[in-house]
Design a protein around this motif. Sequence first.
Motif, PDB file in Angstrom:
ATOM      1  N   ILE A  28      40.857 -14.866  -3.300  1.00 14.19           N
ATOM      2  CA  ILE A  28      42.268 -14.875  -2.889  1.00 14.19           C
ATOM      3  C   ILE A  28      42.602 -16.163  -2.143  1.00 14.19           C
ATOM      4  CG2 ILE A  28      42.448 -12.353  -2.822  1.00 14.19           C
ATOM      5  CD1 ILE A  28      42.382 -12.551   0.261  1.00 14.19           C
ATOM      6  N   SER A  29      41.735 -17.167  -2.266  1.00 11.22           N
ATOM      7  CA  SER A  29      41.970 -18.418  -1.548  1.00 11.22           C
ATOM      8  C   SER A  29      43.274 -19.055  -2.020  1.00 11.22           C
ATOM      9  CB  SER A  29      40.810 -19.389  -1.775  1.00 11.22           C
ATOM     10  OG  SER A  29      40.740 -19.763  -3.140  1.00 11.22           O
ATOM     11  N   GLY A  30      43.935 -19.725  -1.112  1.00 14.59           N
ATOM     12  CA  GLY A  30      45.169 -20.409  -1.452  1.00 14.59           C
ATOM     13  C   GLY A  30      46.418 -19.554  -1.296  1.00 14.59           C
ATOM     14  N   ASN A  47      45.142   2.741  -1.988  1.00 11.36           N
ATOM     15  CA  ASN A  47      43.921   3.250  -1.365  1.00 11.36           C
ATOM     16  C   ASN A  47      42.716   2.357  -1.692  1.00 11.36           C
ATOM     17  OD1 ASN A  47      42.647   4.988   0.369  1.00 11.36           O
ATOM     18  ND2 ASN A  47      42.134   6.477  -1.217  1.00 11.36           N
ATOM     19  N   VAL A  48      42.933   1.050  -1.627  1.00 11.24           N
ATOM     20  CA  VAL A  48      41.893   0.052  -1.858  1.00 11.24           C
ATOM     21  C   VAL A  48      41.688  -0.708  -0.558  1.00 11.24           C
ATOM     22  CG1 VAL A  48      41.306  -2.063  -3.121  1.00 11.24           C
ATOM     23  CG2 VAL A  48      42.489  -0.197  -4.303  1.00 11.24           C
ATOM     24  N   LYS A  49      40.424  -0.821  -0.135  1.00 10.29           N
ATOM     25  CA  LYS A  49      40.116  -1.593   1.073  1.00 10.29           C
ATOM     26  C   LYS A  49      39.847  -3.035   0.671  1.00 10.29           C
ATOM     27  CE  LYS A  49      37.796   2.349   3.071  1.00 10.29           C
ATOM     28  NZ  LYS A  49      36.464   2.926   3.063  1.00 10.29           N
ATOM     29  N   LEU A  50      40.440  -3.981   1.392  1.00 11.17           N
ATOM     30  CA  LEU A  50      40.270  -5.410   1.123  1.00 11.17           C
ATOM     31  C   LEU A  50      39.661  -6.070   2.339  1.00 11.17           C
ATOM     32  CD1 LEU A  50      40.865  -7.951  -0.662  1.00 11.17           C
ATOM     33  CD2 LEU A  50      43.075  -8.056   0.491  1.00 11.17           C
ATOM     34  N   ALA A  51      38.586  -6.836   2.130  1.00 12.44           N
ATOM     35  CA  ALA A  51      37.940  -7.534   3.239  1.00 12.44           C
ATOM     36  C   ALA A  51      37.467  -8.909   2.784  1.00 12.44           C
ATOM     37  CB  ALA A  51      36.747  -6.725   3.745  1.00 12.44           C
ATOM     38  N   VAL A  52      37.687  -9.911   3.614  1.00  9.80           N
ATOM     39  CA  VAL A  52      37.171 -11.250   3.349  1.00  9.80           C
ATOM     40  C   VAL A  52      35.756 -11.300   3.922  1.00  9.80           C
ATOM     41  CG1 VAL A  52      37.511 -13.718   3.777  1.00  9.80           C
ATOM     42  CG2 VAL A  52      39.490 -12.218   3.460  1.00  9.80           C
ATOM     43  N   VAL A  53      34.829 -11.869   3.145  1.00  4.31           N
ATOM     44  CA  VAL A  53      33.427 -11.889   3.575  1.00  4.31           C
ATOM     45  C   VAL A  53      32.829 -13.281   3.407  1.00  4.31           C
ATOM     46  CG1 VAL A  53      33.007  -9.461   3.012  1.00  4.31           C
ATOM     47  CG2 VAL A  53      32.616 -11.203   1.279  1.00  4.31           C
ATOM     48  N   LYS A  54      31.740 -13.498   4.118  1.00  2.78           N
ATOM     49  CA  LYS A  54      30.963 -14.726   3.925  1.00  2.78           C
ATOM     50  C   LYS A  54      29.954 -14.445   2.814  1.00  2.78           C
ATOM     51  CE  LYS A  54      31.183 -16.863   8.437  1.00  2.78           C
ATOM     52  NZ  LYS A  54      30.977 -18.284   8.537  1.00  2.78           N
ATOM     53  N   ASN A  55      29.888 -15.372   1.861  1.00  2.00           N
ATOM     54  CA  ASN A  55      29.018 -15.182   0.702  1.00  2.00           C
ATOM     55  C   ASN A  55      27.558 -14.934   1.084  1.00  2.00           C
ATOM     56  OD1 ASN A  55      31.093 -15.471  -1.163  1.00  2.00           O
ATOM     57  ND2 ASN A  55      30.848 -17.691  -1.272  1.00  2.00           N
ATOM     58  N   THR A  56      27.035 -15.715   2.019  1.00  2.00           N
ATOM     59  CA  THR A  56      25.619 -15.579   2.369  1.00  2.00           C
ATOM     60  C   THR A  56      25.331 -14.210   2.979  1.00  2.00           C
ATOM     61  OG1 THR A  56      26.057 -16.672   4.483  1.00  2.00           O
ATOM     62  CG2 THR A  56      25.189 -18.043   2.690  1.00  2.00           C
TER      63      THR A  56
END
Length: 173
Positions: A28-30, A47-56
């Motif tokens: 979802i960048s940009g 009913n969908v949870k969205l979270a930004v995560v670090k790849n590592t």
Amino acid sequence: MTREEKSQVIEELTAQLADNANIYLTDISGLNAVTTSALRRACFKANVKLAVVKNTLLEKAMEASDKDFGELPTTLKGNTSVMYSETGNAPAKVIKAFRKKSEKPLLKGAFIEEAVYLGDDQLDMLVDIKSKEELIGDIIGLLQSPAKNVVSALQSSGGKLSGILKTLSQKEG
């Protein structure tokens, strides 16, 4: 971020992966703040949870998980957001609907009920996946149809054996 904080995040991600049978990885960048907020609202409504995560950290959580994510960790490049849902096609529907107004989110990959899907070109197929409940409903509908025909035949024949046989033989032809 300290080592303890990273360990805590990995534990939380591992628990999320264990608790969800349907996991989508997206980019979802940009997206600006207004568009991101609209995406979060669309996810909440579905009913969908969205979270930004670090790849590592997500990769380490995948390794620690009991699930076999196959080639999914190879998609962990650039910005990654995770969508969790109880329904296999809900995140795909949110993405597809949202992309009518925006070019993102892009689908990197998905883990649906132990199957792995890679790439944005899988989106339409994922939208069409039926949930277990939908499949059970379809099967029940198919099973009820012949039973309804028999009941209908029994009712229209007046309940006499000769009438029942006549009605059923006419239905076969």
